[in-house]
Scaffold this motif. Structure first.
Motif, short mmCIF file in Angstrom:
data_model
loop_
_atom_site.label_atom_id
_atom_site.label_comp_id
_atom_site.label_asym_id
_atom_site.label_seq_id
_atom_site.Cartn_x
_atom_site.Cartn_y
_atom_site.Cartn_z
N VAL A 182 0.86 -1.19 0.00
CA VAL A 182 0.00 0.00 0.00
C VAL A 182 0.89 1.23 0.00
O VAL A 182 1.41 1.65 1.03
N GLY A 183 1.08 1.79 -1.20
CA GLY A 183 1.88 3.00 -1.37
C GLY A 183 1.02 4.17 -1.77
O GLY A 183 -0.21 4.19 -1.55
N GLY A 184 1.65 5.16 -2.41
CA GLY A 184 0.93 6.37 -2.78
C GLY A 184 -0.24 6.12 -3.71
O GLY A 184 -1.30 6.76 -3.59
N ARG A 185 -0.08 5.19 -4.66
CA ARG A 185 -1.17 4.88 -5.59
C ARG A 185 -2.39 4.38 -4.83
O ARG A 185 -3.53 4.86 -5.03
N GLU A 186 -2.18 3.40 -3.95
CA GLU A 186 -3.29 2.79 -3.22
C GLU A 186 -3.95 3.78 -2.26
O GLU A 186 -5.18 3.84 -2.16
N ILE A 187 -3.13 4.58 -1.55
CA ILE A 187 -3.68 5.57 -0.63
C ILE A 187 -4.55 6.58 -1.40
O ILE A 187 -5.62 6.98 -0.93
N GLY A 188 -4.10 6.97 -2.58
CA GLY A 188 -4.88 7.90 -3.39
C GLY A 188 -6.25 7.34 -3.75
O GLY A 188 -7.28 8.02 -3.60
N TYR A 189 -6.29 6.10 -4.21
CA TYR A 189 -7.57 5.49 -4.56
C TYR A 189 -8.45 5.31 -3.33
O TYR A 189 -9.68 5.51 -3.39
N LEU A 190 -7.86 4.91 -2.21
CA LEU A 190 -8.63 4.73 -0.97
C LEU A 190 -9.22 6.05 -0.49
O LEU A 190 -10.39 6.13 -0.11
N PHE A 191 -8.40 7.11 -0.52
CA PHE A 191 -8.88 8.40 -0.05
C PHE A 191 -9.98 8.95 -0.97
O PHE A 191 -10.97 9.52 -0.50
N GLY A 192 -9.80 8.78 -2.27
CA GLY A 192 -10.82 9.24 -3.20
C GLY A 192 -12.17 8.60 -2.95
O GLY A 192 -13.21 9.27 -2.96
N GLN A 193 -12.19 7.29 -2.71
CA GLN A 193 -13.45 6.59 -2.45
C GLN A 193 -14.03 7.01 -1.10
O GLN A 193 -15.25 7.18 -0.97
N TYR A 194 -13.18 7.19 -0.09
CA TYR A 194 -13.66 7.65 1.21
C TYR A 194 -14.34 9.02 1.07
O TYR A 194 -15.45 9.24 1.58
N LYS A 195 -13.69 9.92 0.38
CA LYS A 195 -14.23 11.27 0.18
C LYS A 195 -15.57 11.22 -0.55
O LYS A 195 -16.52 11.93 -0.20
N ARG A 196 -15.63 10.37 -1.56
CA ARG A 196 -16.86 10.24 -2.35
C ARG A 196 -18.01 9.73 -1.49
O ARG A 196 -19.14 10.25 -1.56
N LEU A 197 -17.75 8.70 -0.68
CA LEU A 197 -18.80 8.09 0.12
C LEU A 197 -19.24 8.95 1.29
O LEU A 197 -20.42 8.99 1.63
N ARG A 198 -18.29 9.65 1.91
CA ARG A 198 -18.62 10.44 3.08
C ARG A 198 -19.06 11.86 2.75
O ARG A 198 -19.62 12.56 3.60
N GLY A 199 -18.78 12.28 1.52
CA GLY A 199 -19.17 13.63 1.11
C GLY A 199 -18.48 14.71 1.92
O GLY A 199 -19.04 15.78 2.15
N ALA A 200 -17.26 14.43 2.36
CA ALA A 200 -16.52 15.39 3.17
C ALA A 200 -15.03 15.23 2.90
O ALA A 200 -14.56 14.14 2.58
N TYR A 201 -14.29 16.33 3.05
CA TYR A 201 -12.84 16.29 2.82
C TYR A 201 -12.14 16.14 4.16
O TYR A 201 -11.54 17.09 4.68
N ASP A 202 -12.24 14.96 4.73
CA ASP A 202 -11.59 14.67 6.01
C ASP A 202 -10.16 14.23 5.74
O ASP A 202 -9.85 13.02 5.76
N ALA A 203 -9.27 15.21 5.52
CA ALA A 203 -7.90 14.87 5.13
C ALA A 203 -7.18 14.02 6.18
O ALA A 203 -6.33 13.21 5.85
N GLY A 204 -7.56 14.20 7.45
CA GLY A 204 -6.88 13.48 8.52
C GLY A 204 -7.33 12.04 8.70
O GLY A 204 -6.90 11.38 9.64
N THR A 205 -8.15 11.52 7.80
CA THR A 205 -8.64 10.15 7.92
C THR A 205 -7.61 9.12 7.44
O THR A 205 -7.62 7.98 7.90
#
Length: 458
Positions: A182-205
């Motif tokens: 799990v590197g930068g590519r995977e973290i990017g995809y994970l964060f994008g989906q989290y943001k989409r589902l939660r409808g919030a920019y919780d950068a600290g997640t």
């Protein structure tokens, strides 16, 4: 004489308490050998603290500490490029939140099981405590293997994985990061989906993010750099220096790459690195830019190194620990150094071993280091730099500020110095001077245990 008898009685009572807890662990978690190993090392290490303070047994601290607060297992279905449906298993263990939100990486690798995740999460409790930062212990991952997968396949898997995981995480609840696979590519995809589902920019997640969306400078380098900073502290405490030393590093991922880079900056020479297929030996010193290109950009095998540098040698399936060195930095995976390999290191003159991976030395190997006066930095102390800078990334996200590389690196150096100092002091205080396994476990344990008592039985 009476005082000596009392101390012996207290120690015996502590040993019996630890043994009872360990027997329960083995019965309750059959077949989980990695988890058993991590718990056994910890319990043996903290007996002096248990003997000194009966309150830990009275409050059932070991029973609570060794049982996760929450263990989540879930199905991860995804569709590959051929249109076939694949199903992997996802995990998240939220082990202890006494001193802060759960914090720990996600590992994507075929070897991931419930036992692996639990051992990693248990170790994370005390590693995070040692950093001095307010973060609890957690870990997670999947038996998905990103190797050989297209970017589109990795994206679809990460989106499916996060669709379930997002129910259980958040900036004040549980903050995952990267680990093996799990590197930068995977973290990017994970964060994008989290943001989409939660409808919030919780950068600290999530931590380990790209710099353009809330990541921290020096996070990529942190675990490897921190490992070398800790090694320097160990050596200096023993009147040694890293300059001029020959180093063998296992692995060629993030931790290994930046350990090589920092070791070279400080005047050492790293002569070996590896991947799961074999190792490269370069007597002139491993060219870290070549390793970065092969592993971080092209995602190729380390065997390609000798095509670019013909003077180097490649050993397919070889044992990196057979190469003579002054310092060994295992940065690949758990239990990669067994008793025979530890003996080979000692025979070839190693003076220090510091763990960049999590639990890369078996219990028997650790005993051999200590018997032969090899300086030894256990993982929970030596590789804590990564999670420390992840916590600094969380701090930056909370204030919506970005610190300079130099600022973060200075914090990292100070944290690693403090971890070494506190571990050394604890070892001395509890009658095990120089034993950083005992020192780091006790130093990490006391802070968490005392906080748990203050918060009650929860």
């Amino acid at each position: 004489m009476a005082q000596t008898s009392t101390i012996q009685n207290d120690t015996k009572a502590a040993e019996e308490y630890a043994a009872r807890v360990f027997e329960t662990i083995k019965q309750r978690n059959p077949g989980e050998t990695e988890f058993h190993q991590a718990v056994e090392e910890f319990l043996n290490s903290v007996i002096p603290a248990l003997a000194k303070e009966p309150k830990y047994e009275a409050n059932g601290i070991l029973e609570q500490l060794t049982e996760p607060e929450r263990l989540i297992s879930f199905r991860v279905p995804w569709v590959d490029d051929s249109g076939a449906v694949n199903v992997n298993r996802g995990y998240r263990v939220q082990f202890n939140s006494a001193i802060g939100p759960y914090k720990g990486g996600l590992r994507f690798h075929p070897s991931v099981t419930g036992s692996i995740v639990k051992f990693l999460g248990f170790e994370q409790i005390f590693k995070n405590s040692l950093t001095g930062l307010p973060i609890g212990g957690g870990k997670g991952g999947s038996d998905f293997d990103p190797k050989g997968k297209s970017d589109a396949e990795v994206m679809r898997f990460c989106q499916s994985f996060m669709t379930e995981l997002q129910k259980h995480i958040g900036p004040d609840t549980d903050v995952p990061a990267g680990d093996i696979g799990v590197g930068g590519r995977e973290i990017g995809y994970l964060f994008g989906q989290y943001k989409r589902l939660r409808g919030a920019y919780d950068a600290g997640t999530l931590t380990g993010k790209g710099l353009s969306y809330g990541g921290s400078l020096a996070r990529t380098e942190a675990t490897g750099y921190g490992l070398v900073y800790f090694t320097v502290e160990m050596l200096e405490a023993a009147g040694e220096t890293i300059r001029g030393k020959k180093i063998v590093v296992s692995g060629s991922g993030n931790v290994a790459i930046y350990a090589i880079e920092k070791a070279h900056e400080l005047g050492a020479k790293v002569i070996v690195c590896s991947d799961s297929a074999g190792f490269v030996y370069d007597k002139e010193g491993i060219k870290v830019e070549t390793v970065k290109q092969l592993k971080e950009v092209e995602r190729k095998r380390i065997s390609e190194y000798v095509i670019i540098h013909p003077s180097a040698e490649y050993y397919a399936g070889g044992d990196v620990w057979s190469v003579p060195c002054d310092i060994a930095l295992p940065c690949a995976t758990q239990n990669e150094i067994n008793a025979d390999q530890a003996r080979a290191l000692v025979k070839n003159g190693v003076i220090a071993v510091a763990e960049g991976a999590n639990m890369p030395s078996t219990l028997e190997a650790v005993d051999i280091y200590h018997e032969n006066k090899v300086l030894f930095g256990p993982a929970k102390a030596a590789n804590a730099g990564g999670v420390a800078v992840s916590a600094l990334e969380m701090a930056q996200n909370s204030t919506r500020m970005s610190w300079t590389f130099q600022t973060v690196d200075e914090h990292l150096q100070n944290i690693m110095k403090d971890i070494h100092k506190n571990s050394s002091n604890a070892a001395s205080e509890y009658g095990a001077s120089g034993n950083l396994v005992i020192g780091s476990n006790i130093a990490g344990f006391l802070k968490v245990a005392d906080t748990m008592i203050a918060q009650g039985i929860i």
